[in-house]
Design a protein around this motif. Structure first.
Motif, PDB file in Angstrom:
ATOM      1  N   THR A  90       0.829  -1.202   0.000  1.00  0.00           N
ATOM      2  CA  THR A  90       0.000   0.000   0.000  1.00  0.00           C
ATOM      3  C   THR A  90       0.862   1.251   0.000  1.00  0.00           C
ATOM      4  O   THR A  90       0.638   2.186  -0.779  1.00  0.00           O
ATOM      5  CB  THR A  90      -0.926  -0.003   1.231  1.00  0.00           C
ATOM      6  N   ALA A  91       1.863   1.282   0.897  1.00  0.00           N
ATOM      7  CA  ALA A  91       2.737   2.441   0.970  1.00  0.00           C
ATOM      8  C   ALA A  91       3.487   2.647  -0.341  1.00  0.00           C
ATOM      9  O   ALA A  91       3.592   3.780  -0.847  1.00  0.00           O
ATOM     10  CB  ALA A  91       3.724   2.274   2.119  1.00  0.00           C
ATOM     11  N   SER A  92       3.989   1.569  -0.915  1.00  0.00           N
ATOM     12  CA  SER A  92       4.756   1.684  -2.158  1.00  0.00           C
ATOM     13  C   SER A  92       3.887   2.168  -3.307  1.00  0.00           C
ATOM     14  O   SER A  92       4.330   2.980  -4.137  1.00  0.00           O
ATOM     15  CB  SER A  92       5.393   0.342  -2.499  1.00  0.00           C
ATOM     16  N   TYR A  93       2.654   1.660  -3.370  1.00  0.00           N
ATOM     17  CA  TYR A  93       1.729   2.133  -4.404  1.00  0.00           C
ATOM     18  C   TYR A  93       1.559   3.648  -4.315  1.00  0.00           C
ATOM     19  O   TYR A  93       1.651   4.374  -5.318  1.00  0.00           O
ATOM     20  CB  TYR A  93       0.380   1.428  -4.250  1.00  0.00           C
ATOM     21  N   LEU A  94       1.319   4.158  -3.102  1.00  0.00           N
ATOM     22  CA  LEU A  94       1.067   5.590  -2.935  1.00  0.00           C
ATOM     23  C   LEU A  94       2.345   6.406  -3.094  1.00  0.00           C
ATOM     24  O   LEU A  94       2.306   7.528  -3.636  1.00  0.00           O
ATOM     25  CB  LEU A  94       0.424   5.850  -1.582  1.00  0.00           C
ATOM     26  N   LEU A  95       3.479   5.893  -2.641  1.00  0.00           N
ATOM     27  CA  LEU A  95       4.740   6.620  -2.831  1.00  0.00           C
ATOM     28  C   LEU A  95       5.020   6.826  -4.316  1.00  0.00           C
ATOM     29  O   LEU A  95       5.452   7.906  -4.742  1.00  0.00           O
ATOM     30  CB  LEU A  95       5.890   5.861  -2.171  1.00  0.00           C
ATOM     31  N   SER A  96       4.779   5.797  -5.117  1.00  0.00           N
ATOM     32  CA  SER A  96       4.975   5.938  -6.557  1.00  0.00           C
ATOM     33  C   SER A  96       3.920   6.840  -7.179  1.00  0.00           C
ATOM     34  O   SER A  96       4.229   7.686  -8.023  1.00  0.00           O
ATOM     35  CB  SER A  96       4.970   4.562  -7.219  1.00  0.00           C
ATOM     36  N   ALA A  97       2.667   6.687  -6.753  1.00  0.00           N
ATOM     37  CA  ALA A  97       1.586   7.487  -7.323  1.00  0.00           C
ATOM     38  C   ALA A  97       1.794   8.974  -7.074  1.00  0.00           C
ATOM     39  O   ALA A  97       1.467   9.809  -7.925  1.00  0.00           O
ATOM     40  CB  ALA A  97       0.249   7.034  -6.742  1.00  0.00           C
ATOM     41  N   PHE A  98       2.342   9.322  -5.911  1.00  0.00           N
ATOM     42  CA  PHE A  98       2.560  10.721  -5.566  1.00  0.00           C
ATOM     43  C   PHE A  98       3.957  11.214  -5.943  1.00  0.00           C
ATOM     44  O   PHE A  98       4.341  12.324  -5.585  1.00  0.00           O
ATOM     45  CB  PHE A  98       2.310  10.947  -4.071  1.00  0.00           C
ATOM     46  N   GLY A  99       4.720  10.390  -6.653  1.00  0.00           N
ATOM     47  CA  GLY A  99       6.013  10.818  -7.152  1.00  0.00           C
ATOM     48  C   GLY A  99       7.104  10.915  -6.110  1.00  0.00           C
ATOM     49  O   GLY A  99       8.143  11.544  -6.348  1.00  0.00           O
ATOM     50  N   ARG A 100       6.906  10.290  -4.944  1.00  0.00           N
ATOM     51  CA  ARG A 100       7.955  10.320  -3.917  1.00  0.00           C
ATOM     52  C   ARG A 100       9.056   9.315  -4.197  1.00  0.00           C
ATOM     53  O   ARG A 100      10.206   9.536  -3.843  1.00  0.00           O
ATOM     54  CB  ARG A 100       7.361  10.031  -2.530  1.00  0.00           C
ATOM     55  N   ASP A 101       8.684   8.189  -4.790  1.00  0.00           N
ATOM     56  CA  ASP A 101       9.646   7.140  -5.116  1.00  0.00           C
ATOM     57  C   ASP A 101       9.087   6.382  -6.307  1.00  0.00           C
ATOM     58  O   ASP A 101       8.292   5.454  -6.160  1.00  0.00           O
ATOM     59  CB  ASP A 101       9.849   6.216  -3.918  1.00  0.00           C
ATOM     60  N   ALA A 102       9.508   6.795  -7.496  1.00  0.00           N
ATOM     61  CA  ALA A 102       8.913   6.264  -8.727  1.00  0.00           C
ATOM     62  C   ALA A 102       9.078   4.759  -8.848  1.00  0.00           C
ATOM     63  O   ALA A 102       8.231   4.077  -9.436  1.00  0.00           O
ATOM     64  CB  ALA A 102       9.526   6.961  -9.939  1.00  0.00           C
ATOM     65  N   GLY A 103      10.156   4.210  -8.294  1.00  0.00           N
ATOM     66  CA  GLY A 103      10.396   2.785  -8.445  1.00  0.00           C
ATOM     67  C   GLY A 103       9.887   1.931  -7.308  1.00  0.00           C
ATOM     68  O   GLY A 103      10.026   0.698  -7.354  1.00  0.00           O
ATOM     69  N   ALA A 104       9.259   2.545  -6.296  1.00  0.00           N
ATOM     70  CA  ALA A 104       8.873   1.786  -5.097  1.00  0.00           C
ATOM     71  C   ALA A 104       7.862   0.699  -5.404  1.00  0.00           C
ATOM     72  O   ALA A 104       7.981  -0.438  -4.925  1.00  0.00           O
ATOM     73  CB  ALA A 104       8.320   2.742  -4.035  1.00  0.00           C
ATOM     74  N   TRP A 105       6.845   1.027  -6.187  1.00  0.00           N
ATOM     75  CA  TRP A 105       5.778   0.068  -6.456  1.00  0.00           C
ATOM     76  C   TRP A 105       6.315  -1.142  -7.214  1.00  0.00           C
ATOM     77  O   TRP A 105       6.068  -2.296  -6.827  1.00  0.00           O
ATOM     78  CB  TRP A 105       4.658   0.748  -7.220  1.00  0.00           C
ATOM     79  N   ALA A 106       7.069  -0.905  -8.287  1.00  0.00           N
ATOM     80  CA  ALA A 106       7.603  -2.021  -9.077  1.00  0.00           C
ATOM     81  C   ALA A 106       8.532  -2.887  -8.241  1.00  0.00           C
ATOM     82  O   ALA A 106       8.483  -4.127  -8.308  1.00  0.00           O
ATOM     83  CB  ALA A 106       8.328  -1.486 -10.313  1.00  0.00           C
ATOM     84  N   ALA A 107       9.367  -2.253  -7.431  1.00  0.00           N
ATOM     85  CA  ALA A 107      10.317  -3.016  -6.627  1.00  0.00           C
ATOM     86  C   ALA A 107       9.608  -3.850  -5.560  1.00  0.00           C
ATOM     87  O   ALA A 107       9.959  -5.014  -5.330  1.00  0.00           O
ATOM     88  CB  ALA A 107      11.321  -2.065  -5.979  1.00  0.00           C
ATOM     89  N   THR A 108       8.600  -3.263  -4.914  1.00  0.00           N
ATOM     90  CA  THR A 108       7.887  -3.994  -3.871  1.00  0.00           C
ATOM     91  C   THR A 108       7.069  -5.134  -4.469  1.00  0.00           C
ATOM     92  O   THR A 108       7.001  -6.231  -3.894  1.00  0.00           O
ATOM     93  CB  THR A 108       6.986  -3.041  -3.063  1.00  0.00           C
ATOM     94  N   CYS A 109       6.459  -4.897  -5.617  1.00  0.00           N
ATOM     95  CA  CYS A 109       5.718  -5.975  -6.287  1.00  0.00           C
ATOM     96  C   CYS A 109       6.646  -7.115  -6.669  1.00  0.00           C
ATOM     97  O   CYS A 109       6.302  -8.295  -6.511  1.00  0.00           O
ATOM     98  CB  CYS A 109       5.014  -5.434  -7.529  1.00  0.00           C
ATOM     99  N   ALA A 110       7.841  -6.772  -7.169  1.00  0.00           N
ATOM    100  CA  ALA A 110       8.790  -7.809  -7.549  1.00  0.00           C
ATOM    101  C   ALA A 110       9.196  -8.646  -6.341  1.00  0.00           C
ATOM    102  O   ALA A 110       9.404  -9.866  -6.440  1.00  0.00           O
ATOM    103  CB  ALA A 110      10.023  -7.175  -8.191  1.00  0.00           C
ATOM    104  N   HIS A 111       9.284  -8.004  -5.197  1.00  0.00           N
ATOM    105  CA  HIS A 111       9.709  -8.697  -3.980  1.00  0.00           C
ATOM    106  C   HIS A 111       8.592  -9.540  -3.368  1.00  0.00           C
ATOM    107  O   HIS A 111       8.839 -10.635  -2.849  1.00  0.00           O
ATOM    108  CB  HIS A 111      10.207  -7.661  -2.967  1.00  0.00           C
ATOM    109  N   LEU A 112       7.342  -9.024  -3.427  1.00  0.00           N
ATOM    110  CA  LEU A 112       6.254  -9.640  -2.664  1.00  0.00           C
ATOM    111  C   LEU A 112       5.198 -10.354  -3.502  1.00  0.00           C
ATOM    112  O   LEU A 112       4.410 -11.138  -2.954  1.00  0.00           O
ATOM    113  CB  LEU A 112       5.559  -8.565  -1.809  1.00  0.00           C
ATOM    114  N   THR A 113       5.146 -10.106  -4.798  1.00  0.00           N
ATOM    115  CA  THR A 113       4.089 -10.725  -5.601  1.00  0.00           C
ATOM    116  C   THR A 113       4.627 -11.560  -6.761  1.00  0.00           C
ATOM    117  O   THR A 113       3.852 -11.981  -7.614  1.00  0.00           O
ATOM    118  CB  THR A 113       3.107  -9.659  -6.149  1.00  0.00           C
TER     119      THR A 113
END
Length: 319
Positions: free
Chosen positions: A284-307
């Motif tokens: 959830t945090a990674s999705y929002l961090l990427s969506a709000f431009g705080r960390d563009a790669g957070a969502w992809a990296a977290t998905c790769a790790h957890l899904t």
């Protein structure tokens, strides 16, 4: 009361957070003041805001500003200001407002509570001096669980028909830019369970107008037979029936409390799994961090790790 805690962030290091409650807003016409908990990282600036709507639940205090600590604390540790109101539907207020016409669920009031929080954001900052100059008023998300997810859907643009007046109700809040919808009720035409009469406002929900981007989270074991025999896929309806951009996270093995997001060691959790809660919070945090431009790669990296891979906690679909 202000509390300061440490939770473990993604790097395994303690990340200090602060939590203050109750912060009180006086809202004209509301039968009681709007009380909320404010949780944020102890340091950092440009904090995005998450408005978090609690579920209905069976516990006395989890459905209030005092619930959802396992999720909220981790989100705050990842850089978000989280605002948790006690809606009028909270069991903590039943003795004061249970006689009112919209009781017990207060479905419309729950959504307008969030608008009041946005209207009072400057006042909230003044009430919590540690937030001064640290909040980004333009980056706002709404998140909610169960009935709170229904509230979030309305704020994201879903519409419904008031069962008392026949009026089509549009409660979309344009200041909200992103959403997180956790174990939401789905379409109303399949409401056939014994508790379906308690949610008449959900019978005509229209997700086709829910245009704000959102992450929809559904447990693949969340079979809400008390409302419908449609099975766990019912909770994915806000993804399936709403227009894009939307992301669906299907959490493997998760029931309605998604491993225990509503409270630490909550007896209402039938699938207690702290690792699942931590993974969901990170996603959830990674999705929002990427969506709000705080960390563009957070969502992809977290998905790769957890899904990805044999130990995946869930599956991601997008549109």
């Amino acid at each position: 009361m202000t509390e300061q805690n440490s939770v473990v962030g993604t790097a395994g290091l303690p990340v200090p957070i602060l939590s203050q409650s109750p912060v009180t807003l006086t809202v004209p016409g509301r039968p009681v003041d709007l009380r909320l908990r404010v949780t944020a990282p102890a340091t950092g600036t440009d904090l995005p805001v998450i408005l978090f709507s609690h579920g209905h639940g069976t516990s006395n205090h989890l459905s209030s500003l005092d619930g959802y600590a396992p999720l909220v604390n981790l989100l705050a540790s990842r850089g978000f200001l989280v605002l948790q109101p006690s809606h009028l539907s909270s069991a903590t207020l039943r003795h004061r407002v249970g006689h009112l016409p919209e009781a017990p669920l207060f479905w419309r009031s729950r959504a307008t509570d969030m608008t009041h929080l946005l209207d009072g954001l400057a006042e909230i900052e003044r009430a919590v001096p540690q937030l001064a100059g640290r909040v980004n008023h333009g980056d706002v998300a709404v998140a909610g669980h169960s009935l709170g997810a229904s509230t979030a859907c309305l704020l994201l643009g879903a519409r419904t028909t008031d069962p008392d007046t026949g009026e089509v109700v549009d409660l979309r809040e344009p200041r909200i830019k992103q959403g997180v919808v956790l174990a939401a009720p789905g379409r109303g035409d399949v409401l056939n369970g014994p508790m379906a009469p308690l949610v008449p406002f959900a019978r005509d929900v229209d997700f086709s107008t829910m245009t704000t981007p959102a992450l929809v989270v559904a447990g693949d074991k969340d079979d809400s037979r008390h409302f419908t025999d449609a099975g766990p896929d019912w909770h994915a309806d806000p993804y399936q029936l709403a227009p894009g951009p939307k992301t669906l996270l299907t959490v493997f093995g998760a029931e309605h409390i998604l491993g225990g997001i509503s409270g630490y060691d909550a007896t209402e959790t039938t699938d207690e799994n702290p690792a699942r809660v931590a993974a969901l919070a990170e996603l959830t945090a990674s999705y929002l961090l990427s969506a709000f431009g705080r960390d563009a790669g957070a969502w992809a990296a977290t998905c790769a790790h957890l899904t990805d891979g044999p130990d995946a906690v869930g599956r991601i679909d997008t549109k």
